[in-house]
Design a protein around this motif. Sequence first.
Motif, PDB file in Angstrom:
ATOM      1  N   GLU A  63      83.180 144.620  51.042  1.00 45.55           N
ATOM      2  CA  GLU A  63      83.658 143.485  51.280  1.00 45.55           C
ATOM      3  C   GLU A  63      85.220 143.316  51.210  1.00 45.55           C
ATOM      4  O   GLU A  63      85.703 144.408  50.543  1.00 45.55           O
ATOM      5  CB  GLU A  63      83.083 142.590  50.132  1.00 45.55           C
ATOM      6  CG  GLU A  63      81.811 142.317  50.128  1.00 45.55           C
ATOM      7  CD  GLU A  63      81.125 141.327  49.035  1.00 45.55           C
ATOM      8  OE1 GLU A  63      81.862 140.921  48.349  1.00 45.55           O
ATOM      9  OE2 GLU A  63      79.888 141.346  48.919  1.00 45.55           O
ATOM     10  N   ALA A  64      85.807 142.601  51.770  1.00 44.77           N
ATOM     11  CA  ALA A  64      87.222 142.602  51.666  1.00 44.77           C
ATOM     12  C   ALA A  64      87.616 140.856  51.663  1.00 44.77           C
ATOM     13  O   ALA A  64      86.871 140.112  52.244  1.00 44.77           O
ATOM     14  CB  ALA A  64      87.817 143.250  52.919  1.00 44.77           C
ATOM     15  N   ALA A  65      88.693 140.650  50.806  1.00 46.35           N
ATOM     16  CA  ALA A  65      88.872 139.111  50.642  1.00 46.35           C
ATOM     17  C   ALA A  65      90.211 138.732  51.640  1.00 46.35           C
ATOM     18  O   ALA A  65      90.411 137.630  51.694  1.00 46.35           O
ATOM     19  CB  ALA A  65      89.312 138.837  49.228  1.00 46.35           C
ATOM     20  N   HIS A  66      90.676 139.641  52.365  1.00 44.35           N
ATOM     21  CA  HIS A  66      91.809 139.362  53.003  1.00 44.35           C
ATOM     22  C   HIS A  66      91.939 140.237  54.330  1.00 44.35           C
ATOM     23  O   HIS A  66      91.289 141.334  54.216  1.00 44.35           O
ATOM     24  CB  HIS A  66      93.334 138.876  52.504  1.00 44.35           C
ATOM     25  CG  HIS A  66      93.597 140.136  51.628  1.00 44.35           C
ATOM     26  ND1 HIS A  66      94.356 141.223  52.060  1.00 44.35           N
ATOM     27  CD2 HIS A  66      93.212 140.210  50.141  1.00 44.35           C
ATOM     28  CE1 HIS A  66      94.515 142.006  50.836  1.00 44.35           C
ATOM     29  NE2 HIS A  66      94.011 141.208  49.887  1.00 44.35           N
ATOM     30  N   GLY A  67      92.961 140.060  55.211  1.00 39.35           N
ATOM     31  CA  GLY A  67      92.901 140.955  56.314  1.00 39.35           C
ATOM     32  C   GLY A  67      93.515 142.228  56.111  1.00 39.35           C
ATOM     33  O   GLY A  67      92.980 143.133  56.513  1.00 39.35           O
ATOM     34  N   ALA A  68      94.499 142.425  55.199  1.00 42.94           N
ATOM     35  CA  ALA A  68      95.162 143.641  54.774  1.00 42.94           C
ATOM     36  C   ALA A  68      94.197 144.665  54.165  1.00 42.94           C
ATOM     37  O   ALA A  68      93.682 145.905  54.424  1.00 42.94           O
ATOM     38  CB  ALA A  68      96.308 143.845  54.253  1.00 42.94           C
TER      39      ALA A  68
END
Length: 107
Positions: free
Chosen positions: A32-37
């Motif tokens: 999972e990732a919480a933002h684009g970067a």
Amino acid sequence: MTTVLIVDDQPLQRYGFRMLLDSVPGTEVVGEAAHGAEAVRRAAQLRPDVVLMDIRMPGMDGIEATRRIVATGARSRVLVLTTFDLDEYVHAALRAGASSSSGRASL
């Protein structure tokens, strides 16, 4: 096995998508990732088959993250999600390299 990276700035959204995808045989949520970067970094690290990308996030949005993931030449297909009914989001996502339903984007 289809591997998936879930990208959304809302933890509850990520959790819901994870629960749904984990119930599908042959599908594995690998991260999972919480933002684009973070999505760009995690996609390079995990090399998922599919990146499930939110379009509007603080910092780097899903359009720019999609552009960067696709520019690496990675094998990941990016599916962009939004609750906003704006054609320009769809067009921008396709121009950035998001997958269309046919697997080819044309405008």
